[in-house]
Design a protein around this motif. Structure first.
Motif, short mmCIF file in Angstrom:
data_model
loop_
_atom_site.label_atom_id
_atom_site.label_comp_id
_atom_site.label_asym_id
_atom_site.label_seq_id
_atom_site.Cartn_x
_atom_site.Cartn_y
_atom_site.Cartn_z
N GLU A 250 17.76 -10.90 42.79
CA GLU A 250 17.06 -9.91 43.13
C GLU A 250 17.12 -9.11 41.76
OE1 GLU A 250 16.55 -5.93 45.55
OE2 GLU A 250 17.81 -7.34 46.39
N ILE A 251 16.19 -9.26 40.63
CA ILE A 251 16.00 -8.40 39.54
C ILE A 251 15.68 -6.88 39.56
CG2 ILE A 251 15.57 -10.74 38.19
CD1 ILE A 251 12.81 -9.57 37.94
N SER A 252 15.29 -6.58 40.67
CA SER A 252 14.99 -5.04 40.75
C SER A 252 15.68 -4.15 41.39
CB SER A 252 13.47 -4.93 41.61
OG SER A 252 13.61 -5.79 42.85
N GLN A 253 16.99 -4.61 41.54
CA GLN A 253 17.89 -3.77 42.18
C GLN A 253 18.29 -2.55 41.21
OE1 GLN A 253 21.23 -6.89 42.12
NE2 GLN A 253 21.18 -6.72 44.38
N LEU A 254 18.38 -1.37 41.78
CA LEU A 254 18.65 -0.11 41.17
C LEU A 254 20.00 -0.24 40.38
CD1 LEU A 254 17.21 2.60 40.85
CD2 LEU A 254 18.78 3.63 42.57
N GLY A 255 19.70 0.15 39.01
CA GLY A 255 20.90 0.05 38.22
C GLY A 255 21.30 -1.34 37.61
N ARG A 256 20.27 -2.14 37.69
CA ARG A 256 20.51 -3.32 37.15
C ARG A 256 20.14 -3.37 35.72
NH1 ARG A 256 19.86 -8.88 39.18
NH2 ARG A 256 20.34 -10.44 37.73
N ASP A 257 20.85 -3.96 34.57
CA ASP A 257 20.64 -4.12 33.30
C ASP A 257 19.31 -4.94 33.17
OD1 ASP A 257 20.60 -3.98 30.51
OD2 ASP A 257 22.60 -5.00 30.24
N PRO A 258 18.42 -4.10 32.46
CA PRO A 258 17.10 -4.72 32.38
C PRO A 258 17.26 -5.78 31.10
CG PRO A 258 16.80 -2.77 31.59
CD PRO A 258 18.19 -2.57 32.24
N ASP A 259 17.78 -5.91 30.35
CA ASP A 259 17.81 -6.52 29.07
C ASP A 259 18.05 -7.91 29.14
OD1 ASP A 259 17.48 -4.09 27.43
OD2 ASP A 259 19.35 -3.75 26.90
N PRO A 260 19.02 -8.43 29.95
CA PRO A 260 18.89 -9.98 30.23
C PRO A 260 17.69 -10.68 30.81
CG PRO A 260 20.93 -8.99 30.58
CD PRO A 260 20.12 -7.58 30.64
N ILE A 261 16.97 -9.60 31.69
CA ILE A 261 15.82 -9.96 32.31
C ILE A 261 14.68 -10.04 31.47
CG2 ILE A 261 14.47 -9.58 34.27
CD1 ILE A 261 17.24 -10.45 35.01
N ARG A 262 14.68 -9.09 30.45
CA ARG A 262 13.48 -8.92 29.71
C ARG A 262 13.73 -10.19 28.64
NH1 ARG A 262 14.08 -2.43 29.12
NH2 ARG A 262 12.85 -2.12 31.05
N ARG A 263 14.72 -10.77 28.43
CA ARG A 263 14.73 -11.98 27.33
C ARG A 263 14.21 -13.39 28.28
NH1 ARG A 263 21.23 -11.04 26.36
NH2 ARG A 263 21.00 -8.95 25.37
N ARG A 264 14.04 -13.12 29.47
CA ARG A 264 13.67 -14.37 30.15
C ARG A 264 11.89 -13.80 30.55
NH1 ARG A 264 17.09 -15.64 35.54
NH2 ARG A 264 15.61 -17.55 35.27
N ILE A 265 11.63 -12.67 30.67
CA ILE A 265 10.30 -12.20 31.03
C ILE A 265 9.75 -11.41 29.80
CG2 ILE A 265 8.80 -10.99 32.72
CD1 ILE A 265 11.03 -11.39 34.91
N GLY A 266 8.74 -11.92 29.04
CA GLY A 266 8.14 -11.01 27.77
C GLY A 266 6.93 -10.48 28.33
#
Length: 246
Positions: free
Chosen positions: A65-81
């Protein structure tokens, strides 16, 4: 890689933009989103890239679950451009530096390695002679192609394309769409918000028609465009056809 949106809601003040949207996207799939302005296409992509938090519901990438509040978005954005309709290139940086900045500062690649990646991708899309140019020296189509190259340089698993031709003159649209055609089949998953109906018909594995923040209908392009079932889809396509967009 599987991307899943479960009952996603998103509002801005009193305006509900996404209203219980559900979607599953498989690895390598190309999914286009069509619908009237305000139907939620751009907001959907921004939520997937974590540029907007969801109000209710959840977004999962490979079950996480990448949408959890407070989750660091940077590692996710490396996977989702994501590529925006307004290019968003840094005007004070050359094409080379626009592409290599995140590679050196985020991925900790050497300057030599980052330059090699930029040169390879620019050559792939016939932009290698523009590597030391600045954005204001490029046409709109060239700027958008550089923006796509910049996103691809991060080697994302998912690429989000948000109305990438809407800010272009009609004669420049084709060169940008050619880049997306070249990417299809490369293994990268693409989610595309578009007003280009012919392109959506050609490029997509699946087309989703959004209405009032929900997917009113989805299916293979030939089914959606030739034999839509939902009355809202039929009405939308009739309007689009009347103004010569299909």
């Amino acid at each position: 890689m599987k991307l899943r949106l479960d009952n996603v809601h998103k509002s801005f003040a009193e305006r509900k933009v996404l209203a219980g949207l559900n979607l599953e996207v498989n690895a390598g799939e190309v999914v286009s989103f069509i619908g009237s302005s305000g139907s939620g296409k751009t907001t959907l992509l921004r939520c997937v890239n974590l540029l907007e938090p969801v109000d209710v519901g959840a977004i999962f990438l490979d079950g996480d679950e990448i949408s959890q509040l407070g989750r660091d978005p940077d590692p996710i954005r490396r996977r989702i451009g994501i590529v925006f309709q307004s290019f968003n290139l840094f005007p004070h940086m050359s094409v080379r530096r626009n592409i290599t900045l995140a590679l050196t500062e985020v991925l900790d690649k050497s300057t030599q390695e980052a330059n090699a990646t930029a040169q390879l991708l620019l050559k792939r899309f016939n932009l290698d002679e523009k590597i030391d140019s600045y954005p204001d020296q490029l046409s709109g189509g060239q700027q958008q192609r550089v923006a796509i190259v910049r996103a691809l340089a991060m080697n994302p698993e998912v690429l989000l394309l948000d109305e990438i031709t809407s800010a272009l003159d009609p004669e420049l649209v084709g060169e940008v769409l050619d880049v997306v055609r070249e990417l299809k089949g490369s293994g990268i998953t693409m989610l595309i918000a578009t007003h280009e109906m012919n392109f959506a018909r050609e490029i997509s594995d699946r087309v989703c028609f959004l209405d009032s923040g929900q997917i009113a209908e989805q299916g293979r392009p030939e089914q959606i465009f030739n034999n839509p079932i939902d009355d809202r889809t039929k009405q939308f396509l009739r309007r689009v056809q009347a103004v010569g967009k299909t």
